[in-house]
Scaffold this motif. Structure first.
Motif, short mmCIF file in Angstrom:
data_model
loop_
_atom_site.label_atom_id
_atom_site.label_comp_id
_atom_site.label_asym_id
_atom_site.label_seq_id
_atom_site.Cartn_x
_atom_site.Cartn_y
_atom_site.Cartn_z
N SER A 1 39.42 42.03 37.97
CA SER A 1 39.71 40.70 37.32
C SER A 1 39.84 39.37 38.27
O SER A 1 39.41 38.41 38.10
N ASP A 2 40.37 39.75 39.59
CA ASP A 2 40.51 38.54 40.46
C ASP A 2 39.09 38.38 41.33
O ASP A 2 39.37 37.58 42.05
N GLY A 3 38.33 39.22 41.03
CA GLY A 3 36.89 38.96 42.00
C GLY A 3 36.66 39.78 43.00
O GLY A 3 35.56 39.78 43.38
N ARG A 4 37.72 40.70 43.24
CA ARG A 4 37.47 41.82 44.38
C ARG A 4 36.38 42.56 44.02
O ARG A 4 36.45 43.18 42.91
N ALA A 5 35.36 42.85 44.87
CA ALA A 5 34.30 43.70 44.58
C ALA A 5 34.08 44.94 45.32
O ALA A 5 34.69 44.69 46.46
N TYR A 6 33.41 45.86 45.03
CA TYR A 6 33.25 47.17 45.60
C TYR A 6 31.92 47.83 45.52
O TYR A 6 31.47 47.44 44.28
N TYR A 7 31.59 48.26 46.38
CA TYR A 7 29.93 48.88 46.33
C TYR A 7 29.98 50.30 46.91
O TYR A 7 30.59 50.66 47.65
#
Length: 125
Positions: A52-58
């Motif tokens: 929700s805070d924008g941290r992204a994972y790939y």
């Protein structure tokens, strides 16, 4: 649980781009969202997730090529896919993570959803 609908798939040549959309029936603000894919004969796998805070994972296989983003005002999460490869061919699904799981689990795509129809991505010349 929020309902999600995927769109934006299609047929693209290797090296091309697509942008997938995951539209929610309600507010997305507090949900982490993940993109998953399933190729014929293979298990579903996590591709990317965003908290929700924008941290992204790939996933390692898409790092540097895919970008996940969210627009809470539009209740939509996007997956921008560049430099597409034939091995990216799959049905792509999005899912909302339960609100009580850890960020670690979200980063490892350790959640599932009420899978809809998904959107087909075909990378072929």
């Amino acid at each position: 649980q929020v309902q999600l609908v995927e769109s934006g798939g299609g047929l693209v040549q290797p090296g091309g781009s697509l942008r997938l959309s995951c539209a929610a029936s309600g507010l997305l603000d507090y949900y982490a969202i993940g993109w998953f894919r399933q190729a014929p004969g293979k298990e579903r796998e996590g591709v990317s997730s965003i908290i929700s805070d924008g941290r992204a994972y790939y996933a390692d296989s898409v790092k540097g090529r895919f970008t996940i983003s969210r627009d809470n005002a539009k209740n939509t999460v996007y997956l921008q896919m560049n430099s597409l490869k034939p091995e990216d061919t799959a049905v792509y699904y999005c899912a909302a993570a339960p609100t009580d799981i850890s960020d670690f689990e979200i980063s490892r795509f350790s959640f599932s959803g009420s899978w809809g129809q998904g959107t087909q991505v075909t990378v072929s010349s």
